[in-house]
Design a protein around this motif. Structure first.
Motif, PDB file in Angstrom:
ATOM      1  N   TYR A  91     -10.587 -54.069   6.142  1.00  0.00           N
ATOM      2  CA  TYR A  91     -11.367 -53.124   6.938  1.00  0.00           C
ATOM      3  C   TYR A  91     -12.258 -52.321   6.000  1.00  0.00           C
ATOM      4  O   TYR A  91     -12.030 -52.275   4.787  1.00  0.00           O
ATOM      5  CB  TYR A  91     -10.460 -52.124   7.671  1.00  0.00           C
ATOM      6  N   THR A  92     -13.230 -51.644   6.563  1.00  0.00           N
ATOM      7  CA  THR A  92     -13.945 -50.579   5.855  1.00  0.00           C
ATOM      8  C   THR A  92     -13.821 -49.332   6.708  1.00  0.00           C
ATOM      9  O   THR A  92     -13.852 -49.403   7.934  1.00  0.00           O
ATOM     10  CB  THR A  92     -15.432 -50.914   5.618  1.00  0.00           C
ATOM     11  N   ALA A  93     -13.649 -48.197   6.058  1.00  0.00           N
ATOM     12  CA  ALA A  93     -13.508 -46.934   6.783  1.00  0.00           C
ATOM     13  C   ALA A  93     -13.800 -45.790   5.827  1.00  0.00           C
ATOM     14  O   ALA A  93     -13.532 -45.893   4.621  1.00  0.00           O
ATOM     15  CB  ALA A  93     -12.094 -46.792   7.338  1.00  0.00           C
ATOM     16  N   ASP A  94     -14.335 -44.714   6.358  1.00  0.00           N
ATOM     17  CA  ASP A  94     -14.525 -43.499   5.571  1.00  0.00           C
ATOM     18  C   ASP A  94     -13.187 -42.770   5.553  1.00  0.00           C
ATOM     19  O   ASP A  94     -12.895 -41.963   6.421  1.00  0.00           O
ATOM     20  CB  ASP A  94     -15.622 -42.628   6.182  1.00  0.00           C
ATOM     21  N   THR A  95     -12.374 -43.091   4.576  1.00  0.00           N
ATOM     22  CA  THR A  95     -11.016 -42.546   4.544  1.00  0.00           C
ATOM     23  C   THR A  95     -10.948 -41.114   4.026  1.00  0.00           C
ATOM     24  O   THR A  95      -9.961 -40.427   4.263  1.00  0.00           O
ATOM     25  CB  THR A  95     -10.095 -43.420   3.685  1.00  0.00           C
ATOM     26  N   GLU A  98     -14.882 -46.763   2.418  1.00  0.00           N
ATOM     27  CA  GLU A  98     -14.036 -47.304   1.367  1.00  0.00           C
ATOM     28  C   GLU A  98     -13.484 -48.652   1.839  1.00  0.00           C
ATOM     29  O   GLU A  98     -13.514 -48.968   3.023  1.00  0.00           O
ATOM     30  CB  GLU A  98     -12.867 -46.350   1.057  1.00  0.00           C
ATOM     31  N   LEU A  99     -12.974 -49.436   0.876  1.00  0.00           N
ATOM     32  CA  LEU A  99     -12.316 -50.694   1.181  1.00  0.00           C
ATOM     33  C   LEU A  99     -10.894 -50.391   1.633  1.00  0.00           C
ATOM     34  O   LEU A  99     -10.217 -49.566   1.024  1.00  0.00           O
ATOM     35  CB  LEU A  99     -12.262 -51.594  -0.050  1.00  0.00           C
ATOM     36  N   SER A 135      -6.234 -48.491   0.015  1.00  0.00           N
ATOM     37  CA  SER A 135      -7.662 -48.164   0.125  1.00  0.00           C
ATOM     38  C   SER A 135      -8.197 -47.758  -1.234  1.00  0.00           C
ATOM     39  O   SER A 135      -7.469 -47.259  -2.090  1.00  0.00           O
ATOM     40  CB  SER A 135      -7.903 -47.054   1.154  1.00  0.00           C
ATOM     41  N   LYS A 136      -9.505 -48.025  -1.413  1.00  0.00           N
ATOM     42  CA  LYS A 136     -10.168 -47.641  -2.664  1.00  0.00           C
ATOM     43  C   LYS A 136     -11.671 -47.613  -2.463  1.00  0.00           C
ATOM     44  O   LYS A 136     -12.212 -48.261  -1.569  1.00  0.00           O
ATOM     45  CB  LYS A 136      -9.809 -48.584  -3.814  1.00  0.00           C
ATOM     46  N   TYR A 140      -6.563 -46.707  -6.462  1.00  0.00           N
ATOM     47  CA  TYR A 140      -6.359 -46.985  -5.044  1.00  0.00           C
ATOM     48  C   TYR A 140      -5.186 -46.159  -4.527  1.00  0.00           C
ATOM     49  O   TYR A 140      -4.373 -45.662  -5.304  1.00  0.00           O
ATOM     50  CB  TYR A 140      -6.126 -48.476  -4.803  1.00  0.00           C
ATOM     51  N   THR A 141      -5.125 -46.002  -3.230  1.00  0.00           N
ATOM     52  CA  THR A 141      -3.992 -45.338  -2.607  1.00  0.00           C
ATOM     53  C   THR A 141      -3.168 -46.381  -1.868  1.00  0.00           C
ATOM     54  O   THR A 141      -3.689 -47.399  -1.428  1.00  0.00           O
ATOM     55  CB  THR A 141      -4.433 -44.255  -1.610  1.00  0.00           C
TER      56      THR A 141
END
Length: 182
Positions: free
Chosen positions: A54-58, A65-66, A77-78, A85-86
């Motif tokens: 996915y892509t999302a503004d985390t 972010e990826l 995510s990163k 990354y988290t």
């Protein structure tokens, strides 16, 4: 996938493929057409085969972010150009994954899943501080969504049987928006 991954205000198109025997075997390779570089393709290795990309503004900075969702509801995510990354485990088998988003405005991602409980859809939110909460999002058959509604990240849902969206307003009320046919 698509999102503003280079933070220039323009959507970047993204394709994610498994690595090959000669090119990052055992990993996922993200191919991003960077709008800031005339569509040049940037490649990033992130995730494993079988991960859901996915892509999302985390983090609420306006840039995507990826995001990779691995079996067992392990979220990774990163930033496209970052190394760090988290990793967060949130959700149980049968849950519906909802894109991570900064829904409380603290600049950190909240991880979100939804599940039918009785006759309603319930969204479960894991905040960056480890606390969690839940909220109702329509009927058990609704499709949960998160997005920038009313200028803030908030929840919505689509009721296919009724042909309408429910959108949670900043005051907590629900706005019903007709869309399509039942």
């Amino acid at each position: 996938n698509q999102g503003d991954l280079d933070c220039d205000g323009v959507t970047d198109l993204t394709v994610v493929r498994d690595g090959t025997a000669n090119f990052f075997p055992g990993f996922r390779v993200w191919h991003v057409a960077l709008s800031s570089q005339g569509g040049a393709i940037y490649q990033a290795v992130f995730g494993l085969p079988g991960d859901e990309p996915y892509t999302a503004d985390t983090d609420g900075d306006g840039c995507s972010e990826l995001v990779s969702l691995r079996a067992g509801f392990n979220w990774f995510s990163k930033d496209l150009f970052g190394e760090d990354y988290t990793q967060v485990q949130w959700g149980v088998p049968g849950d519906i994954p909802v894109l991570p988003a900064d829904v409380n405005g603290d600049g950190q991602p909240e991880y979100i899943v939804s599940r039918p409980v009785g006759g309603v859809q319930v969204v479960f939110i894991r905040y960056s501080n480890g606390l969690s909460s839940g909220d109702f999002l329509g009927s058990a058959a609704s499709i949960p969504l998160v997005g920038t509604f009313f200028g803030l990240n908030n929840f919505a849902w689509f009721e296919r049987a009724q042909g309408l969206f429910g959108v949670r307003t900043p005051t907590g009320a629900v706005a019903a928006v007709p869309f399509g046919n039942a």
